[in-house]
Design an enzyme around this catalytic site. Structure first.
Site, short mmCIF file in Angstrom:
data_model
loop_
_atom_site.label_atom_id
_atom_site.label_comp_id
_atom_site.label_asym_id
_atom_site.label_seq_id
_atom_site.Cartn_x
_atom_site.Cartn_y
_atom_site.Cartn_z
N SER A 86 -82.67 -9.27 -5.01
CA SER A 86 -81.80 -10.08 -4.14
C SER A 86 -80.34 -9.93 -4.56
O SER A 86 -80.03 -9.92 -5.75
CB SER A 86 -82.13 -11.57 -4.30
OG SER A 86 -83.05 -12.00 -3.34
N CYS A 142 -86.87 -22.98 -7.42
CA CYS A 142 -87.85 -23.01 -6.33
C CYS A 142 -88.92 -24.06 -6.54
O CYS A 142 -89.50 -24.57 -5.61
CB CYS A 142 -88.53 -21.65 -6.17
SG CYS A 142 -87.35 -20.37 -5.82
N ALA A 199 -85.26 -11.08 -1.97
CA ALA A 199 -86.45 -10.70 -2.73
C ALA A 199 -87.72 -11.32 -2.16
O ALA A 199 -88.80 -10.74 -2.24
CB ALA A 199 -86.29 -11.10 -4.19
N THR A 200 -87.61 -12.50 -1.58
CA THR A 200 -88.81 -13.12 -0.99
C THR A 200 -89.37 -12.20 0.09
O THR A 200 -90.57 -11.90 0.13
CB THR A 200 -88.46 -14.49 -0.37
OG1 THR A 200 -88.03 -15.35 -1.43
CG2 THR A 200 -89.64 -15.11 0.34
N THR A 232 -81.37 -6.46 14.29
CA THR A 232 -80.09 -5.75 14.21
C THR A 232 -79.57 -5.75 12.78
O THR A 232 -79.46 -6.81 12.15
CB THR A 232 -79.07 -6.43 15.14
OG1 THR A 232 -79.62 -6.45 16.45
CG2 THR A 232 -77.74 -5.68 15.14
N GLN A 240 -84.68 -10.70 -11.42
CA GLN A 240 -83.96 -11.20 -12.61
C GLN A 240 -83.66 -10.07 -13.60
O GLN A 240 -83.25 -10.32 -14.73
CB GLN A 240 -84.80 -12.28 -13.32
CG GLN A 240 -85.12 -13.50 -12.47
CD GLN A 240 -83.91 -14.38 -12.17
OE1 GLN A 240 -82.83 -14.21 -12.77
NE2 GLN A 240 -84.06 -15.32 -11.25
N HIS A 290 -77.92 -12.15 -4.27
CA HIS A 290 -77.22 -13.33 -4.81
C HIS A 290 -77.50 -13.57 -6.30
O HIS A 290 -76.88 -14.45 -6.91
CB HIS A 290 -77.53 -14.58 -3.99
CG HIS A 290 -78.91 -15.12 -4.15
ND1 HIS A 290 -79.19 -16.24 -4.89
CD2 HIS A 290 -80.09 -14.71 -3.65
CE1 HIS A 290 -80.49 -16.49 -4.83
NE2 HIS A 290 -81.06 -15.57 -4.09
N ASN A 306 -88.35 -15.35 -14.25
CA ASN A 306 -87.25 -16.20 -13.81
C ASN A 306 -87.16 -17.52 -14.57
O ASN A 306 -86.11 -18.16 -14.58
CB ASN A 306 -87.35 -16.49 -12.31
CG ASN A 306 -88.74 -16.90 -11.89
OD1 ASN A 306 -89.70 -16.17 -12.07
ND2 ASN A 306 -88.86 -18.09 -11.36
N1 PMP Z 1 -88.34 -13.34 -7.51
C1 PMP Z 1 -87.74 -13.91 -8.57
C2 PMP Z 1 -88.14 -13.50 -9.95
C3 PMP Z 1 -86.75 -14.87 -8.37
O1 PMP Z 1 -86.14 -15.43 -9.42
C4 PMP Z 1 -86.40 -15.23 -7.04
C5 PMP Z 1 -85.32 -16.26 -6.77
N2 PMP Z 1 -85.59 -17.52 -7.33
C6 PMP Z 1 -87.06 -14.59 -5.98
C7 PMP Z 1 -88.02 -13.65 -6.26
C8 PMP Z 1 -86.74 -14.91 -4.55
O2 PMP Z 1 -85.44 -14.53 -4.25
P1 PMP Z 1 -84.76 -15.02 -2.88
O3 PMP Z 1 -84.83 -16.52 -2.92
O4 PMP Z 1 -83.38 -14.51 -2.95
O5 PMP Z 1 -85.55 -14.46 -1.76
#
Ligand code: PMP
Length: 376
Positions: free
Chosen positions: A198, A321, A70-71, A236, A180, A200, A151
């Site tokens: 994301s 984070c 997601a980042t 890739t 989320q 995970h 989040n």
């Molecule tokens: N957006 C939100 C709302 C998140 O909770 C997170 C993960 N903490 C992210 C973005 C970033 O996700 P990732 O660390 O998997 O890139």
């Protein structure tokens, strides 16, 4: 061990890990290679994209870009739109409580390229109101980014109504960070021009995620090179990662209703139990049942979190984070909490694997710890 930190990361499903291993073993060729094995890898990437669109019930007017999470998706959405459509206008609107992966690209664009950042205030529940958005919209807005679920608190935005306001302005795009939210609430996908998530957070593997966007959009890429992902993200491709994302997505979407009902029961049990403790709840029943955030009135959150951790209960103080920065939560401050409470919160976040027994055990250990640990 009781893991109540699934908003930070979920445990990967065995089924998804098995698929990841199998794909790696049988489909390791470079999807850009012209031989039959390469073409097969490329075909499987396209099938994974289709599986994702099908899971969201989105038509082929949407595209899936496979990314590292997601980042990266938030960065690509924001910088991609800003650079591509800068001739239309300069304003970037965003809710004041977005994740840093939304806030920081906007700050960067403002600092280095003259874009105009417009933070949208949130109400005491952490949501952007329709009036707040309406008042901020004008013809200079090219992008509005508002998250599906927060989040830290689980606050949920009314994306359908917010999207309708954005789309009264034909030059503006509506982006949502759904990290989320996927598999955890009803999402009006077709109200969005583009969205990020994301793997995970939905029991997939880390460093995998996607930006889903309308194929009519032009986005300036963040990574340049061999032109993979329709030129949006060079490098890739990994059939194994991308198929595992597709599997995680389809499992999350197909189990969403059942899972959410179960998790809502956990949330309610925890909320009821916390009424007995000296805490202030920062999450409400209108929000996501996957997150319950509360501030400790008399104890230091980091001390209580550590005491819980030693007993085998894993929770967070704010989001993973920003946890190590030791500052008050910007999200809780934006919701109007005083600094002492905004800097003293604990986030419990569930997955559908958690049980009522775990919630009860957590409540009784928390009760004991709050009695034993000296107030601050
Ligand atoms: N957006 C939100 C709302 C998140 O909770 C997170 C993960 N903490 C992210 C973005 C970033 O996700 P990732 O660390 O998997 O890139």
């Amino acid at each position: 061990m009781v893991y109540f930190d699934s908003a930070a990361s979920t445990k990967p499903r065995t089924e998804i890990l098995d698929s990841f291993l199998k794909s790696n073993q049988e489909c390791f060729a470079n999807p850009s290679s012209a031989h039959a094995l390469g073409r097969e890898a490329d075909r499987r990437l396209d099938a994974a994209r289709k599986k994702i669109l099908d899971a969201f019930r989105l038509p082929a007017q949407y595209q899936v870009a496979f990314l590292s999470g997601a980042t990266e998706a938030n960065n690509l959405a924001i910088k991609g739109v800003a650079f591509s459509y800068q001739n239309r206008g300069k304003k970037l609107l965003f809710s004041a409580v977005e994740h840093p992966s939304v806030l920081e690209p906007i700050r960067y664009l403002a600092e280095h390229f003259g874009f105009i950042p417009v933070p949208l205030a949130v109400d005491s529940l952490g949501r952007v109101s329709l009036d707040t958005l309406r008042e901020a919209m004008d013809k200079d807005v090219i992008l509005v980014s508002i998250m599906g679920a927060n989040n830290e608190t689980g606050a949920v935005n009314d994306l359908a109504s917010l999207g309708a306001i954005v789309h009264e302005y034909p030059k503006a795009f509506f982006h949502s960070d759904l990290t989320q939210a996927i598999g955890k609430m009803d999402i009006p996908f077709s109200s969005l021009d583009l969205f990020s998530y994301s793997a995970h957070k939905i029991h997939g593997v880390k460093q995998s995620g996607a930006l889903v966007y309308k194929s009519s959009m032009r986005l300036v890429p963040c990574l340049h090179g061999g032109g993979q992902e329709r030129g949006l993200r060079s490098g890739t491709g990994s059939v194994a990662l991308d198929e595992s994302l597709a599997l995680a997505t389809s499992l999350a979407m197909s189990s969403a209703h059942q899972a959410t009902a179960h998790v809502r029961a956990l949330w309610q049990r925890l909320r009821d139990g916390l009424q007995e403790e000296p805490v202030l709840l920062n999450s409400t029943e209108e929000g996501s049942p996957y997150i319950l955030n509360f501030s400790l009135r008399n104890h230091k959150a980091s001390v209580i979190m550590e005491a819980l951790s030693q007993k085998g209960f894993y929770v967070s103080t704010m989001s993973a984070c920003s946890e190590r920065t030791d500052q008050a939560s910007a999200t809780l401050l934006a919701m109007g909490l005083p600094k002492e409470l905004a800097g003293n919160a604990i986030r419990v976040s569930f997955s559908e694997d958690n049980t009522l027994e775990e919630v009860d055990a957590f409540l009784s250990h928390l009760h004991q710890i709050l009695k034993e640990v000296h107030p601050r």
